[in-house]
Write a protein that holds these residues in place. Structure first.
Motif, PDB file in Angstrom:
ATOM      1  N   LYS A   1       0.858  -1.393   0.064  1.00 45.91           N
ATOM      2  CA  LYS A   1       0.132  -0.111   0.116  1.00 45.91           C
ATOM      3  C   LYS A   1       0.925   1.271   0.169  1.00 45.91           C
ATOM      4  CE  LYS A   1      -4.146  -1.886   1.984  1.00 45.91           C
ATOM      5  NZ  LYS A   1      -3.688  -3.102   2.781  1.00 45.91           N
ATOM      6  N   ALA A   2       2.079   1.106  -0.051  1.00 40.38           N
ATOM      7  CA  ALA A   2       3.012   2.340   0.058  1.00 40.38           C
ATOM      8  C   ALA A   2       2.967   3.370  -1.113  1.00 40.38           C
ATOM      9  CB  ALA A   2       4.536   1.847  -0.088  1.00 40.38           C
ATOM     10  N   GLU A   3       2.665   4.563  -0.582  1.00 42.99           N
ATOM     11  CA  GLU A   3       2.624   5.788  -1.611  1.00 42.99           C
ATOM     12  C   GLU A   3       4.014   6.157  -2.133  1.00 42.99           C
ATOM     13  OE1 GLU A   3       0.686   8.506  -3.072  1.00 42.99           O
ATOM     14  OE2 GLU A   3      -1.079   7.404  -2.710  1.00 42.99           O
ATOM     15  N   LEU A   4       4.220   6.203  -3.459  1.00 39.44           N
ATOM     16  CA  LEU A   4       5.530   6.619  -3.815  1.00 39.44           C
ATOM     17  C   LEU A   4       5.470   8.226  -3.876  1.00 39.44           C
ATOM     18  CD1 LEU A   4       6.217   4.443  -6.941  1.00 39.44           C
ATOM     19  CD2 LEU A   4       7.028   4.098  -4.467  1.00 39.44           C
ATOM     20  N   PRO A   5       6.828   8.539  -3.571  1.00 36.59           N
ATOM     21  CA  PRO A   5       7.204  10.268  -3.428  1.00 36.59           C
ATOM     22  C   PRO A   5       7.042  10.955  -4.791  1.00 36.59           C
ATOM     23  CG  PRO A   5       9.149   8.971  -2.949  1.00 36.59           C
ATOM     24  CD  PRO A   5       8.111   7.831  -3.079  1.00 36.59           C
ATOM     25  N   GLY A   6       6.880  12.078  -4.977  1.00 38.38           N
ATOM     26  CA  GLY A   6       6.969  12.745  -6.046  1.00 38.38           C
ATOM     27  C   GLY A   6       6.098  12.160  -7.154  1.00 38.38           C
ATOM     28  N   ILE A   7       6.716  12.527  -8.330  1.00 38.24           N
ATOM     29  CA  ILE A   7       6.114  11.939  -9.783  1.00 38.24           C
ATOM     30  C   ILE A   7       6.646  10.425  -9.872  1.00 38.24           C
ATOM     31  CG2 ILE A   7       5.445  13.999 -10.669  1.00 38.24           C
ATOM     32  CD1 ILE A   7       8.064  14.053 -11.973  1.00 38.24           C
ATOM     33  N   PHE A   8       5.928   9.665 -10.568  1.00 37.17           N
ATOM     34  CA  PHE A   8       6.243   8.364 -10.828  1.00 37.17           C
ATOM     35  C   PHE A   8       5.481   7.935 -12.061  1.00 37.17           C
ATOM     36  CE2 PHE A   8       6.027   3.572 -10.639  1.00 37.17           C
ATOM     37  CZ  PHE A   8       7.337   3.093 -10.762  1.00 37.17           C
ATOM     38  N   ARG A   9       6.204   7.316 -13.192  1.00 34.72           N
ATOM     39  CA  ARG A   9       5.452   6.806 -14.351  1.00 34.72           C
ATOM     40  C   ARG A   9       5.319   5.338 -14.150  1.00 34.72           C
ATOM     41  NH1 ARG A   9       8.658  11.043 -15.876  1.00 34.72           N
ATOM     42  NH2 ARG A   9      10.363   9.621 -16.107  1.00 34.72           N
ATOM     43  N   GLY A  10       3.988   4.894 -13.694  1.00 31.11           N
ATOM     44  CA  GLY A  10       3.587   3.697 -13.469  1.00 31.11           C
ATOM     45  C   GLY A  10       2.583   3.250 -14.442  1.00 31.11           C
TER      46      GLY A  10
END
Ligand code: SF4
Lengths: 501, 250
Positions: B21-30
């Motif tokens: 469930k972790a949120e990734l910091p900043g921007i991420f291209r998933g």
């Protein structure tokens, strides 16, 4: 007329301005230049023009920042071998081995024309990596230890063949090439700029900022394009952040190899926020996507500045505490000091660059000697150490970590405005030559490009610092215990894919 | 000793409590989402460096995508990348995201061999083989085991010898010069065994797909158990994908 042309880093010149010499004069010039310690060879390569091979040699002067370019056209099917530069100065050994492997050039006086990487376009297709005959010493006293290509950890492949006398290493031969992806050829085959940038980002995925900055600086120069200050800012910042992150990770790895769990965990976790910052900035933990020629998709905002400053404050405290503990720990020092020594004489003879050069007493750092982007403003003074051992290489990382933090903090005080109205990039100039140097965290990266009469790339040459420095590892482990090999290897942390291309 | 305890205390807890469930910091291209907006599709296809974009309907193949984000910058109303990092799949076609699709990517349970959960659900040992990898996926696979991601707590670990492993994780586009060592390594892993492809280069060859220096015949010989996209893979993509593959299903 002079027999070379002097250019600066990232300068484009018409190919026809490079003097074309007889092999004899070409040989005399470059083997003469290398006798001066301030000069070293940053690239030496060949490309076919009809039935001839055009050789181009690039010698950088670390004192005046000039790069001296000369050339020569030779026949590839000559009966007589050519006199070898390497016979006069070992630092050419890599380049001549490459020319021999790729074009079948024979040399007289080269000590060992050992295969470089078994490239797909090598002349001798019978020579295969699977059945390469390693150097042997016949003796009842000695034994061989073969390691790789697949190693114990999650790490790239390469083969290390040790000849040992009991526990002691007498000789190490390193055979690489397993990672060869034909990347230089792909630079010519792929015609779109984004494809070429993607290739640059993949030369060595641990040096994304280093190789991509080198590529875009070269490309912009080739297109006669002056990058805005905000672009130069981002590249310089990325280079220093990458150095900070990888050096920190390397200290963790060095601790792992001496089974120092606390250092391994703490330095390891300290790397995480640094690479996470790349993700916050550009969406990729290793900085892929960040650096583009003639543009940027990720302006460095005020918000990013605040986050990075906070991050550095937290990092600096924890890092400092851990370093103090680590570098005063007798059991750690005992493993690092006087292990894996490269002497200054050896370093000069084999033409070391980057960390390996600086820890053996050579002041060689592109950020000071051939400035680009914002390095002119930072007035970089390279850290130089003199013992050439594993400890020096760990210590250098510590000093460079602190130096990079200082540079980043300084840069953050003055973030250039984003140019929202950038001039578009045009096409590369025809019949031109460009050379670009940058100091990645490992050391000197050099890319060269040659265009044809229509401005199409006809040759692209990449040099990762590892190409000079792998030999240093082989020399460093001599007379060391074989159990110290991992830590010696880690202290250099050289690139397999950067070497194999 | 006291200093060591001080450092330990100061470091506190570093691990991510819930990796699912972790949120990734900043921007991420998933996982990308593609709208049904009409745009100049020829231009969209042309800008992609690896030919990951296709038509009818517009789609992005995450097995080819380098996540450079250029399509989303040029056509923001058409393509947007979400921060969803759970993008691993066990069926190659499931990596192709079509216009209008916004569902999460999941594994197809019918394709998972029964013995995988039986033998590996509590303990999975993997041998990593880099075959032309650029050391970015390798760095991220190492990060899976660091104190932050701490994959070891789920019984998933990398081991030194293929003989101790339950499967291999391949990174890189598979070079000609690594074709033989890869085969030898795979053969040395005892049955039953799995194959995981980590990263765009391994899945499709990525930017290297048409290089004359590759030899990808190994892949046509065996069933691939898990595809983990990314350039490089994100540790959370890998950990979630593997946990999903080996978990016990009702
Ligand atoms: S993000 Fe993926 S699909 Fe979009 S342009 Fe880049 S490689 Fe192509």
């Amino acid at each position: 007329m002079s027999n070379y042309i002097a250019i600066k880093n990232n300068q484009t010149i018409p190919v026809q301005n490079i003097p074309v010499l007889d092999y004899e004069d070409f040989f005399a010039l470059n083997t003469g230049l290398i006798q001066h310690e301030e000069n070293h060879c940053v690239s030496y390569f060949g490309y076919r023009i009809q039935d001839k091979l055009k050789l181009t040699c690039c010698m950088a002067n670390d004192t005046d920042g000039n790069i001296l370019i000369s050339s020569c056209e030779i026949k590839t099917n000559a009966r007589e071998p050519y006199p070898s530069f390497t016979a006069h100065h070992l630092s050419f050994h890599f380049f001549e081995r490459e020319l021999h492997e790729n074009f079948g050039i024979n040399y007289a006086g080269h000590p060992w024309l050992k295969p470089v990487r078994f490239s797909f376009d090598r002349t001798n297709k019978d020579s295969r990596i699977e059945n390469y005959p390693f150097y042997q010493i016949k003796s009842e006293e000695l034994h061989e230890v073969g390691v790789g290509p697949i190693h114990a950890g999650v790490i790239e492949p390469g083969h290390f063949r040790f000849i040992c006398n009991g526990e002691q290493i007498l000789h190490l031969e390193i055979q690489l090439g397993y990672q060869h992806r034909g990347i230089e050829q792909l630079f010519l085959n792929k015609k779109k700029l984004l494809q070429r940038t993607t290739l640059a980002e993949s030369i060595a995925g641990d040096t994304v900022a280093g190789h991509t900055t080198t590529f875009v600086n070269l490309w912009e120069s080739l297109c006669n394009y002056q990058a805005d200050e905000d672009l130069q800012f981002a590249r310089t910042l990325a280079l220093e952040l990458e150095r900070l992150a990888i050096h920190t990770g390397d200290l963790s790895a060095i601790c792992t190899d001496i089974a120092y769990q606390l250092g391994s965990s703490v330095f390891g976790r300290l790397r995480t926020p640094l690479i996470n910052f790349f993700q916050i900035w550009c969406g990729n933990r290793l900085g892929k996507g960040l650096i583009r020629a003639g543009k940027s998709n990720f302006y460095f905002t005020e918000g990013l500045r605040k986050q990075l400053e906070q991050l550095l404050d937290a990092y600096e405290n924890d890092y400092g505490q851990m370093w103090e503990e680590f570098h005063t720990l007798p059991s750690a020092l005992a493993r690092l000091e006087k292990t894996g020594v490269v002497t200054r004489e050896q370093a000069i003879a084999i033409g070391l660059v980057g960390m390996a050069a600086k820890t053996s007493g050579i002041r060689r750092d592109v950020r000071a000697t051939h400035v680009h982007d914002l390095y002119g403003q930072l007035n970089h003074q390279p850290v130089v150490k003199h013992h050439g051992d594993v400890y020096s290489r760990a210590h250098l990382r510590n000093k460079e970590i602190r130096q990079s933090m200082g540079y980043i903090r300084k840069m953050l005080q003055n973030i250039p405005q984003e140019n929202k109205n950038r001039r578009p990039l045009s096409s590369p100039q025809p019949a031109s030559f460009t050379l670009s140097l940058a100091e990645g965290w490992r050391g000197e990266i050099c890319h060269c490009a040659v265009t044809d009469k229509d401005g199409e790339l006809m040759h692209y040459k990449i040099k990762d610092p590892s190409m000079h420095n792998w030999l240093a590892l082989a020399l460093a482990v001599r007379n060391n215990e074989i159990s110290d090999f991992p830590i010696c290897n880690k202290s250099f942390d050289l690139s397999y894919c950067g070497h194999d291309l | 000793m006291l200093d060591n305890i001080k450092i330990l205390f100061r470091q506190g807890k570093q691990y991510i409590p819930d990796v699912t469930k972790a949120e990734l910091p900043g921007i991420f291209r998933g996982r990308p989402e593609i709208s049904n907006e009409t745009i100049d599709t020829a231009a969209l296809i042309d800008l992609c460096p690896t030919g990951a974009i296709d038509l009818n309907p517009v789609s992005i193949d995450l097995g080819k995508c380098t996540f450079c984000g250029e399509c989303a910058f040029s056509f923001p109303s058409k393509v947007k990348f979400t921060k969803d990092y759970k993008i691993a799949a066990n069926q190659r076609e499931d990596l192709i995201i079509k216009a209008g699709e916004t569902e999460a990517i999941t594994l197809n349970p019918d394709l998972i061999r029964k013995e995988i959960a039986k033998y590996f659900s509590g303990s999975l040992k993997l041998r990593q083989v880099s075959a032309g990898g650029d050391n970015s996926c390798e760095l991220e696979l190492n990060a899976c085991g660091n104190v932050n991601f701490d994959m070891g707590r789920f019984g998933i670990e990398f081991v030194a010898s293929p003989r101790h492993a339950d499967g291999i994780v391949i990174t890189g586009p598979i070079t000609e010069n690594m074709a033989v060592p890869l085969q030898i390594c795979y053969d040395a892993v005892p049955d039953p065994k799995i194959i995981i492809l980590a990263g765009t280069d391994a899945i499709s060859g990525g930017i290297f797909s048409d290089s004359p220096a590759l030899n990808r015949t190994f892949l046509s010989k065996y069933k691939i158990d898990l595809y983990v996209p990314g350039n490089p893979i994100h540790p959370l993509t890998f950990i979630n994908g593997v946990m999903d593959l080996i978990k016990k299903r009702k």
